[in-house]
Design a protein around this motif. Sequence first.
Motif, PDB file in Angstrom:
ATOM      1  N   UNK A   1       8.872  17.015  84.566  1.00 25.92           N
ATOM      2  CA  UNK A   1       8.813  17.741  83.292  1.00 25.92           C
ATOM      3  C   UNK A   1       8.865  19.252  83.463  1.00 25.92           C
ATOM      4  N   UNK A   2       8.274  19.746  84.546  1.00 24.24           N
ATOM      5  CA  UNK A   2       8.254  21.189  84.757  1.00 24.24           C
ATOM      6  C   UNK A   2       9.558  21.710  85.344  1.00 24.24           C
ATOM      7  N   UNK A   3      10.503  20.809  85.620  1.00 22.60           N
ATOM      8  CA  UNK A   3      11.808  21.221  86.107  1.00 22.60           C
ATOM      9  C   UNK A   3      11.959  21.240  87.604  1.00 22.60           C
ATOM     10  N   UNK A   4      10.898  20.934  88.342  1.00 22.38           N
ATOM     11  CA  UNK A   4      10.982  20.920  89.803  1.00 22.38           C
ATOM     12  C   UNK A   4      11.437  19.539  90.272  1.00 22.38           C
ATOM     13  N   UNK A   5      12.677  19.204  89.952  1.00 21.31           N
ATOM     14  CA  UNK A   5      13.210  17.891  90.302  1.00 21.31           C
ATOM     15  C   UNK A   5      13.341  17.753  91.821  1.00 21.31           C
ATOM     16  N   UNK A   6      13.223  16.521  92.289  1.00 13.95           N
ATOM     17  CA  UNK A   6      13.478  16.246  93.691  1.00 13.95           C
ATOM     18  C   UNK A   6      14.962  16.452  93.958  1.00 13.95           C
ATOM     19  N   UNK A   7      15.294  17.376  94.845  1.00 15.26           N
ATOM     20  CA  UNK A   7      16.696  17.756  95.051  1.00 15.26           C
ATOM     21  C   UNK A   7      17.543  16.599  95.535  1.00 15.26           C
ATOM     22  N   UNK A   8      16.928  15.626  96.209  1.00 17.00           N
ATOM     23  CA  UNK A   8      17.690  14.517  96.779  1.00 17.00           C
ATOM     24  C   UNK A   8      18.069  13.455  95.755  1.00 17.00           C
ATOM     25  N   UNK A   9      17.481  13.500  94.565  1.00 14.94           N
ATOM     26  CA  UNK A   9      17.661  12.418  93.586  1.00 14.94           C
ATOM     27  C   UNK A   9      19.006  12.532  92.884  1.00 14.94           C
ATOM     28  N   UNK A  10      19.900  11.566  93.049  1.00 13.11           N
ATOM     29  CA  UNK A  10      21.242  11.649  92.452  1.00 13.11           C
ATOM     30  C   UNK A  10      21.239  11.689  90.930  1.00 13.11           C
TER      31      UNK A  10
ATOM     32  N   UNK B   1       5.867   6.461  94.356  1.00  8.95           N
ATOM     33  CA  UNK B   1       6.830   5.649  95.117  1.00  8.95           C
ATOM     34  C   UNK B   1       7.019   6.312  96.475  1.00  8.95           C
ATOM     35  N   UNK B   2       6.910   5.532  97.536  1.00  2.00           N
ATOM     36  CA  UNK B   2       7.011   6.076  98.888  1.00  2.00           C
ATOM     37  C   UNK B   2       8.326   6.834  99.055  1.00  2.00           C
ATOM     38  N   UNK B   3       8.222   8.097  99.467  1.00  4.76           N
ATOM     39  CA  UNK B   3       9.439   8.906  99.550  1.00  4.76           C
ATOM     40  C   UNK B   3      10.275   8.614 100.793  1.00  4.76           C
ATOM     41  N   UNK B   4       9.928   7.555 101.523  1.00  5.18           N
ATOM     42  CA  UNK B   4      10.799   7.119 102.621  1.00  5.18           C
ATOM     43  C   UNK B   4      12.187   6.770 102.113  1.00  5.18           C
ATOM     44  N   UNK B   5      12.294   6.430 100.820  1.00  4.44           N
ATOM     45  CA  UNK B   5      13.608   6.093 100.250  1.00  4.44           C
ATOM     46  C   UNK B   5      14.562   7.277 100.311  1.00  4.44           C
ATOM     47  N   UNK B   6      14.040   8.501 100.518  1.00  9.75           N
ATOM     48  CA  UNK B   6      14.881   9.681 100.708  1.00  9.75           C
ATOM     49  C   UNK B   6      14.938  10.083 102.180  1.00  9.75           C
ATOM     50  N   UNK B   7      14.357   9.235 103.039  1.00  8.86           N
ATOM     51  CA  UNK B   7      14.305   9.554 104.456  1.00  8.86           C
ATOM     52  C   UNK B   7      14.874   8.483 105.355  1.00  8.86           C
ATOM     53  N   UNK B   8      15.577   7.519 104.745  1.00 10.19           N
ATOM     54  CA  UNK B   8      16.233   6.502 105.569  1.00 10.19           C
ATOM     55  C   UNK B   8      17.612   6.187 105.001  1.00 10.19           C
ATOM     56  N   UNK B   9      18.392   5.438 105.795  1.00  9.59           N
ATOM     57  CA  UNK B   9      19.771   5.148 105.403  1.00  9.59           C
ATOM     58  C   UNK B   9      19.862   3.799 104.706  1.00  9.59           C
TER      59      UNK B   9
ATOM     60  N   UNK C   1      17.169  13.715 111.331  1.00  8.12           N
ATOM     61  CA  UNK C   1      17.504  15.100 111.014  1.00  8.12           C
ATOM     62  C   UNK C   1      17.077  15.493 109.605  1.00  8.12           C
ATOM     63  N   UNK C   2      16.198  14.691 108.993  1.00  5.90           N
ATOM     64  CA  UNK C   2      15.836  14.936 107.602  1.00  5.90           C
ATOM     65  C   UNK C   2      14.824  16.055 107.435  1.00  5.90           C
ATOM     66  N   UNK C   3      14.922  16.723 106.301  1.00  9.07           N
ATOM     67  CA  UNK C   3      13.950  17.750 105.927  1.00  9.07           C
ATOM     68  C   UNK C   3      13.168  17.361 104.684  1.00  9.07           C
ATOM     69  N   UNK C   4      13.801  16.563 103.813  1.00 11.36           N
ATOM     70  CA  UNK C   4      13.154  16.187 102.563  1.00 11.36           C
ATOM     71  C   UNK C   4      11.863  15.433 102.818  1.00 11.36           C
ATOM     72  N   UNK C   5      11.890  14.518 103.757  1.00 12.76           N
ATOM     73  CA  UNK C   5      10.710  13.782 104.183  1.00 12.76           C
ATOM     74  C   UNK C   5      10.965  13.256 105.589  1.00 12.76           C
TER      75      UNK C   5
END
Length: 452
Positions: free
Chosen positions: A106-115, A49-57, A65-69
Amino acid sequence: MNQQEILSFIEQNDIKKIKYAFADIDGILRGKIIGRQKFIDGLSDSYGFCDVVWGWDSSDMPYDNGRTTGWHSGYPDAPVRLDLATFRQIPWEENIPFFLADFSQPEGNDLAACPRSLLKRIAAQCQSMGFHAEYAQEFEWFNFRETPQSLQEKDFRNLEPLTPGMFGYSILRPSLESAFYHDLFDLLSEFDIPLEGLHTETGPGVYEAAITHDDVVRAADKAILFKTAVREIAYRHGVVATFMAKWNAHLPGCSGHIHQSLWNQDKTNNLFYATDQPDRMSELMKQFIAGQLHCLPHITPMFAPTINSYKRLVEGAWAPTTVTWSVDNRTTALRVLNRNENYTRVEHRVSGSDSNPYLAIAAALASGLYGIRHQLTLDIPASVGNGYVDKQHGVLPANLHEATKAMANSPIATELFGSEFVDHFTRTRDWEWRQYVSQVSDWELKRYFEII
């Protein structure tokens, strides 16, 4: 149903399409309809899924000013995974199968931005401490006899409310729109969002619904789905629903109160209830409340995430403004309800209906657990009477800028949620504030255009 049962269900019913969605940082559901084979193929791994969803309002404007993507990363795909335990069918869309998703790995490296991933992590901490967290969110919202097109054509002015006048708890008003009213109750239940109650609130065309309590993650799932489901059901009746915290300066705001309790793991004992203690409040409950009050000024944007949120948090508007608690008092930030063990809980009254349920509930639970871990003493006395004047223990931030700055610089916020999440979230709130202050409002034009 487990995975094999779901696959059998889809094959036996010749289902050709499946819908899924996840909540972005603003609590907006983003998703797709996918074909049967795509659904099957992604179960063993994930879906890109395009990670722009964590890079726009919320208006699809890219953050600067985003760092996640961002443009710097090229907006690649991120792996999203369906939670098969969230399976339900959408009754107003020909019973199409639906799943909630998140960016947990599964390995525990969750995307930090995901609520949702954040809440799952807080819920796991709660379980590791030996507690079962039982939660529910309730919402108020206004309904209008409009369409998305008419809103634009009217420039969001002179809107027609579903019903006129101030008539809270009315039995009469819902009968004017009985098909809509009963569809809300019945279709939400069919969609696995059963309601404890549904009624009018004070204000033209405003309803309030209390969702039945559940395990903390399932409660947040139900809350996030509730807001979109209400809008979709409303569309079918020629109605537009708004969950803005304060759509009109002259009318009450819309709350998203959070009801919360901790139980033992087998859910047989409400750990907040103690018959031998003053006000029947256990020591655990007091620590939980102390933690929430202590953390509240550091994490207010989690409960009040928009510019508009702070138009609701004003004195005398049925929303709190002070760092206070009480037993059954609707003027404080936290309200204890404990007439009997089954229904003993703490109501967090800061959260508005514009909140992201995953973030608001994560903030409520994490801050309560903070009080238990640090064995905080509830040294703030219960407010008596008007909580708006009880300011000696602090007041809530006055606007999103003030609240965001406090959270960005708070070691408590970092302890609760991790530095990556705090950095991403506060950057999005800073962006939101800057979009607001760059605009020229109608108020400014009317006040200054001719005479200043």
